[in-house]
Write an enzyme that holds these catalytic residues in place. Structure first.
Site, short mmCIF file in Angstrom:
data_model
loop_
_atom_site.label_atom_id
_atom_site.label_comp_id
_atom_site.label_asym_id
_atom_site.label_seq_id
_atom_site.Cartn_x
_atom_site.Cartn_y
_atom_site.Cartn_z
N PRO A 93 -7.94 -20.78 31.37
CA PRO A 93 -8.97 -21.28 31.90
C PRO A 93 -8.97 -21.00 33.60
O PRO A 93 -7.95 -21.68 34.16
CB PRO A 93 -9.08 -22.82 31.50
CG PRO A 93 -7.61 -23.22 31.25
CD PRO A 93 -6.97 -21.85 30.71
N ASP A 123 -4.57 -20.93 36.69
CA ASP A 123 -4.76 -21.38 35.51
C ASP A 123 -4.63 -22.78 35.63
O ASP A 123 -3.92 -23.35 35.75
CB ASP A 123 -3.27 -20.72 34.97
CG ASP A 123 -3.35 -21.15 33.22
OD1 ASP A 123 -4.09 -21.96 33.13
OD2 ASP A 123 -2.63 -20.53 32.55
N HIS A 124 -5.79 -23.26 35.20
CA HIS A 124 -6.05 -24.42 35.38
C HIS A 124 -5.41 -25.52 34.37
O HIS A 124 -5.36 -26.86 34.60
CB HIS A 124 -7.58 -24.97 35.35
CG HIS A 124 -8.12 -26.22 36.08
ND1 HIS A 124 -7.16 -26.90 36.89
CD2 HIS A 124 -9.18 -26.72 36.42
CE1 HIS A 124 -7.76 -27.98 37.30
NE2 HIS A 124 -9.03 -28.04 37.17
N ARG A 125 -4.72 -24.87 33.48
CA ARG A 125 -3.70 -25.72 32.69
C ARG A 125 -2.59 -26.09 33.45
O ARG A 125 -1.73 -27.09 32.99
CB ARG A 125 -3.49 -24.75 31.56
CG ARG A 125 -4.54 -24.42 30.42
CD ARG A 125 -4.00 -23.67 29.47
NE ARG A 125 -3.67 -22.31 30.03
CZ ARG A 125 -2.96 -21.40 29.14
NH1 ARG A 125 -2.91 -21.42 27.74
NH2 ARG A 125 -2.65 -20.30 29.76
#
Ligand code: CAO
Length: 576
Positions: free
Chosen positions: A371, A547-549
């Site tokens: 994401p 990476d928004h995780r």
């Protein structure tokens, strides 16, 4: 117990094939025909089977060694009974205790001359590869000598009834657990009937295809002469030379026995991803048995080769995933339909380079798995640019050239060390983060054959001059295709600079398993309000995708703000 040497068998004349994988270790008990190593020449890769059974006592080769026919691979201690059996088997070679130490090239030759032929390579075939009824012009093409007496599987039909084939065109692809090989047509003609189907088991002499051949009345048409054995390796080599794109695509047949409908309806899409796969036949066979799509498996072997352990890791991970995550990773995503563009005007088709296809596969994988969020900022590099200009003469004196890139990469390393999450990676399916103490940075380089990302090691420990030289050296190597696999591994973060090309900003795709990437656009002079007036400042547009995780907006914002500060005040670079 008897000590035996196992040597490289006939590998179709390939000289100096590189060892890319060792499949056994000292102490392993191995069986006859068990694969020992994987060799790769510039045309083909092949697993080399053992001509001996017993316990491996010594391995004489290492990954990276260049081997040719007759080179010693390893030593095996065989029980007497096994060694007798092995003596009758192809490739057996006696090495009584004490004789090994004094082994000479001529002894090795003698060993080879007497018996060493492994099953990757067939010796000259005296068996007919095709036959014709008297007075008839129908030729039955048979399976040639494929170097094994056992059954092999038909994994692909390359022709259909009614096709016109030239001599040497591939008719079918066969695959054993040691190698895959294309069977070439012995004649030019038309395919009258096909006697096998996908999945058929065949052996040497089995009929494959009936051809109608003009002007042939021969009763028997023999296989290639002894001087040109129809070895597995040669078959692969010849085809790789003739049709590289086809050979690559062939490597990557759909692995699931029952592929999803979307895959069935879009074979072109499958072969595009598939072309990037680098895997040996035994692992490919295993993947097919498991129903694993190899395009989803990350290779940990040399040059990204998928090894057996990668398959095991992949399967255990997928089994551990909840069903909803499996669906979310992309299966079932509708494919873009193929369009016949020639309907609209003239077109030209050009095969893509391997680098291009690998990049495409990696980009899709990252885009679908990660994401992405992208943040933007501008760094005021007015002072940096003035400083850089002042160093131009010194750069010339050093035979060098100083662009803004080494400054940006150095500042990035400092900002990464201050924000280590930006150079971490996800582990165990998201259960943990791996923090890295080192600071190796990948640098995207635009080359005629595609995008490559050499890695500058320990950026935080190098001076601007050192970085400048290394960047120029790596970029030159990339453009000349001289990068080695080690030059492209180990990055914690990537910088993609389009500053020399242009543009005001872009959203780079994270190079997973890294978690962030910096996009650098073209600096330009802008009017900037300094609190009292507009001043002319050189502004450098930066974009940070992450990476928004792993990285949240705060982490990303702190990193980018610090980076902008470092670039605006280059005195700080000198402090690190
Ligand atoms: N703004 C303005 N000018 C810039 C600049 C920037 N951000 N970055 C570099 N330049 C200028 C330099 O000042 C230099 O010009 P002068 O000689 O007049 O000083 C010139 O561009 C140097 O360009 P270069 O290509 O020789 O060297 P570089 O260090 O700037 O870049 C490299 C090296 C390897 C990053 C670059 O050659 C390259 O391949 N970039 C493309 C990377 C890419 O394709 N990324 C996209 C990936 S996603 O698809």
């Amino acid at each position: 117990m008897t000590n035996k040497t196992v040597v490289v068998p006939d590998i179709g004349g390939a000289e100096g094939a590189e060892v890319v994988e060792l499949l056994v270790s000292v102490g392993d008990v191995i069986e006859l025909e068990q694969s020992l190593i994987v060799l790769e020449s510039d045309k083909a890769s092949m697993e080399i089977p053992s001509a001996e059974a017993g316990t491996v006592t010594e391995i004489r080769v290492a990954v990276g060694d260049q081997l040719s026919e007759g080179d010693v691979i390893l030593m095996v201690e065989s029980p007497a009974a096994a060694s007798e059996a092995a003596a009758a088997a192809p490739g057996a070679s006696e090495d009584p205790a004490g004789q090994l130490e004094s082994e000479t090239a001529s002894e090795t030759d003698a060993i080879l001359d007497s018996s060493t032929v492994a099953d990757v390579s067939a010796s000259a075939s005296s068996t007919d590869a095709s036959s014709a009824d008297e007075g008839s012009n129908e030729i039955e093409v048979l399976v040639p000598d494929i170097g094994t007496d056992g059954d092999v599987e038909v994994v692909e039909l390359c022709v259909s009834v009614g096709d016109t084939v030239a001599e040497g065109d591939s008719l079918v692809v066969l695959e054993s657990d040691k190698a895959s090989m294309e069977v070439p047509s012995t004649h030019a003609g038309e395919v009258l009937s096909i006697l096998v189907s996908d999945g058929s088991q065949v052996k040497q002499g089995s009929p494959l295809v009936v051809l109608t051949v003009a002007g042939v009345n021969a009763t028997r048409v023999t296989a290639p002469p002894a001087s040109k054995p129809a070895s597995t390796a040669e078959v692969s080599q010849a085809k790789a030379e003739d049709k590289p794109a086809k050979t690559e695509a062939r490597r990557v047949e759909p692995v699931a026995s029952d592929p999803p409908p979307s895959a069935q309806s879009a074979p072109a899409e499958i072969s595009l991803d598939a072309a990037s796969i680098y895997v040996g036949p035994a692992v490919r066979k295993l993947a097919r048995e498991f129903g694993v799509d190899l395009t989803s498996v990350r290779g940990s072997g040399p040059k990204g080769r998928i090894v057996k352990e990668d398959l095991h890791t992949y399967v255990s991970k997928r089994l551990a995933e909840p069903q909803s995550e499996v669906n979310a990773t992309g299966s079932g995503i509708p494919l873009v339909p193929e369009v016949d563009f020639s309907k609209f005007g003239e077109i030209r088709r050009e095969e893509r380079s391997r680098i291009d296809k690998v990049t495409a596969a990696n980009m899709s994988r990252s885009w679908l798995n990660v994401p992405h969020v992208t943040q933007f900022d501008d760094a005021d590099i007015t002072e940096l640019e003035a400083f850089r200009q002042s160093l131009k003469q010194e750069a010339e004196r050093r035979g060098s050239k100083l662009s803004p890139v080494p400054f940006i990469i150095k500042a990035t390393a400092i900002a990464l060390n201050a924000n280590p999450k930006l150079k971490s990676s996800l582990a165990e399916g998201g259960e943990a983060l791996i923090y890295k103490s080192y600071c190796h940075i990948g640098m995207a380089v635009d080359t005629p054959s595609g995008l490559v990302v050499p890695v500058i090691k320990d950026v935080d420990k190098k001076s601007i001059w050192e970085l400048s030289d290394e960047i120029r050296e790596l970029a030159a190597k990339a453009k000349e295709k001289k990068l080695r696999p080690g030059d492209m591994q180990g990055a914690v973060f990537t910088v993609s600079s389009l500053g020399n090309i242009g543009g005001r900003g872009f959203t780079p795709i994270v190079n997973a398993p890294e978690v962030a990437i910096l996009g650098v656009s073209k600096a330009s002079t802008q009017p900037v309000w300094d609190g009292e007036q507009f001043a002319a400042r050189v502004m450098l547009p930066l974009s940070l995708s992450y990476d928004h995780r792993v990285v949240n907006g705060g982490d990303g914002g702190r990193f980018l703000t610090y980076l902008v500060q470092l670039l605006a005040d280059i005195r700080q670079l000198a402090m690190h």
